[in-house]
Motif scaffolding. Structure first.
Motif, PDB file in Angstrom:
ATOM      1  N   PRO A  81       0.788  -1.243   0.000  1.00  0.00           N
ATOM      2  CA  PRO A  81       0.000   0.000   0.000  1.00  0.00           C
ATOM      3  C   PRO A  81       0.816   1.287   0.000  1.00  0.00           C
ATOM      4  O   PRO A  81       0.305   2.325  -0.409  1.00  0.00           O
ATOM      5  N   SER A  82       2.067   1.235   0.412  1.00  0.00           N
ATOM      6  CA  SER A  82       2.899   2.440   0.387  1.00  0.00           C
ATOM      7  C   SER A  82       3.410   2.758  -1.008  1.00  0.00           C
ATOM      8  O   SER A  82       3.968   3.819  -1.240  1.00  0.00           O
ATOM      9  N   TYR A  83       3.239   1.819  -1.935  1.00  0.00           N
ATOM     10  CA  TYR A  83       3.758   1.961  -3.299  1.00  0.00           C
ATOM     11  C   TYR A  83       2.582   2.009  -4.271  1.00  0.00           C
ATOM     12  O   TYR A  83       1.838   1.050  -4.400  1.00  0.00           O
ATOM     13  N   LEU A 124       8.538  -6.297  -9.948  1.00  0.00           N
ATOM     14  CA  LEU A 124       8.797  -7.671  -9.541  1.00  0.00           C
ATOM     15  C   LEU A 124       9.781  -8.296 -10.521  1.00  0.00           C
ATOM     16  O   LEU A 124       9.597  -8.199 -11.739  1.00  0.00           O
ATOM     17  N   VAL A 125      10.834  -8.918  -9.985  1.00  0.00           N
ATOM     18  CA  VAL A 125      11.918  -9.454 -10.805  1.00  0.00           C
ATOM     19  C   VAL A 125      12.271 -10.846 -10.289  1.00  0.00           C
ATOM     20  O   VAL A 125      12.456 -11.032  -9.085  1.00  0.00           O
ATOM     21  N   LEU A 138      19.651   1.715  -9.564  1.00  0.00           N
ATOM     22  CA  LEU A 138      18.805   2.914  -9.601  1.00  0.00           C
ATOM     23  C   LEU A 138      18.158   3.203  -8.245  1.00  0.00           C
ATOM     24  O   LEU A 138      17.239   4.012  -8.156  1.00  0.00           O
ATOM     25  N   GLY A 139      18.632   2.530  -7.206  1.00  0.00           N
ATOM     26  CA  GLY A 139      18.181   2.842  -5.852  1.00  0.00           C
ATOM     27  C   GLY A 139      17.011   2.036  -5.328  1.00  0.00           C
ATOM     28  O   GLY A 139      16.536   2.294  -4.217  1.00  0.00           O
ATOM     29  N   ALA A 140      16.544   1.045  -6.080  1.00  0.00           N
ATOM     30  CA  ALA A 140      15.446   0.211  -5.576  1.00  0.00           C
ATOM     31  C   ALA A 140      15.974  -0.709  -4.487  1.00  0.00           C
ATOM     32  O   ALA A 140      17.123  -1.128  -4.507  1.00  0.00           O
ATOM     33  N   ARG A 141      15.081  -1.019  -3.553  1.00  0.00           N
ATOM     34  CA  ARG A 141      15.450  -1.954  -2.492  1.00  0.00           C
ATOM     35  C   ARG A 141      14.392  -3.042  -2.396  1.00  0.00           C
ATOM     36  O   ARG A 141      13.217  -2.810  -2.728  1.00  0.00           O
ATOM     37  N   VAL A 142      14.785  -4.219  -1.972  1.00  0.00           N
ATOM     38  CA  VAL A 142      13.860  -5.341  -1.847  1.00  0.00           C
ATOM     39  C   VAL A 142      12.894  -5.056  -0.699  1.00  0.00           C
ATOM     40  O   VAL A 142      13.324  -4.783   0.427  1.00  0.00           O
ATOM     41  N   ILE A 143      11.595  -5.119  -1.010  1.00  0.00           N
ATOM     42  CA  ILE A 143      10.572  -4.890   0.022  1.00  0.00           C
ATOM     43  C   ILE A 143       9.694  -6.121   0.233  1.00  0.00           C
ATOM     44  O   ILE A 143       8.821  -6.122   1.085  1.00  0.00           O
ATOM     45  N   VAL A 159      10.428  -8.352  -4.908  1.00  0.00           N
ATOM     46  CA  VAL A 159       9.650  -7.138  -5.091  1.00  0.00           C
ATOM     47  C   VAL A 159      10.555  -5.981  -4.694  1.00  0.00           C
ATOM     48  O   VAL A 159      10.969  -5.869  -3.536  1.00  0.00           O
ATOM     49  N   TYR A 160      10.896  -5.172  -5.679  1.00  0.00           N
ATOM     50  CA  TYR A 160      11.730  -4.000  -5.439  1.00  0.00           C
ATOM     51  C   TYR A 160      10.832  -2.778  -5.330  1.00  0.00           C
ATOM     52  O   TYR A 160       9.832  -2.676  -6.047  1.00  0.00           O
ATOM     53  N   GLY A 161      11.211  -1.847  -4.458  1.00  0.00           N
ATOM     54  CA  GLY A 161      10.447  -0.621  -4.310  1.00  0.00           C
ATOM     55  C   GLY A 161      11.340   0.610  -4.308  1.00  0.00           C
ATOM     56  O   GLY A 161      12.491   0.556  -3.870  1.00  0.00           O
TER      57      GLY A 161
END
Length: 170
Positions: A81-83, A124-125, A138-143, A159-161
């Motif tokens: 929900p934060s994304y 999602l990867v 690019l600064g994504a982190r696993v959430i 799931v990267y966010g």
């Protein structure tokens, strides 16, 4: 390279990029039975439908060949929900990878989300897909981690966010 919004007449070219890039990117990750049943025709029908409803962007070579595409919009699962935004797909033919096209194809997706007041995004990867390093750069982190099954093979999707997609454009 030229980046432009896809039209309905681009569905076949997008299908070719998807099928060809899946067969190189996911070989030895996704079962061969699945990859071998992917056809341009079946994917063309899928992409014709998607183009009519969602934003799809193309990368064209100087010769006018479609060599990559991206697709994104509102986050679909509701599990994060934060994304609020989601990069649904980004695929580039193998010989055009690692030349900056990924970031060029990501930019119009980000621009459209920002126009809608959306500043967060997920993608999602597959865990075994080395392209995930692109998102990390690019600064994504696993959430989160999702388990999926393709032809009886259990796989994990990371799931990267991004908490602020505006930072990607810099």
């Amino acid at each position: 390279m030229k980046i432009r919004k896809a039209t309905s007449t681009d569905a076949n070219a997008i299908a070719k990029v998807q099928v060809d890039s899946w067969k190189t990117t996911y070989r030895n990750i996704i079962p061969d039975e699945y990859l071998n049943q992917m056809t341009y025709k079946s994917r063309e029908q899928k992409w014709a439908n998607i183009i009519s409803k969602q934003s799809v962007f193309l990368a064209e070579s100087d010769e006018g060949e479609v060599v990559g595409f991206s697709n994104g919009g509102i986050e679909r699962s509701g599990k994060y929900p934060s994304y609020k935004g989601e990069l649904f797909a980004i695929y580039i033919l193998a010989k055009y990878q690692r030349k900056g096209l990924g970031k060029l194809l990501l930019k119009p997706i980000i621009d459209e989300l920002i126009k809608q007041g959306i500043f967060t995004m997920v993608v999602l990867v597959l865990e075994e897909n080395r392209s995930r390093l692109f998102y990390e750069s690019l600064g994504a982190r696993v959430i989160g981690i999702e388990e999926i099954k393709i032809y009886e093979k259990r796989l994990h999707e990371l799931v990267y966010g991004w908490d602020d997609i505006r930072a990607i454009k810099q």
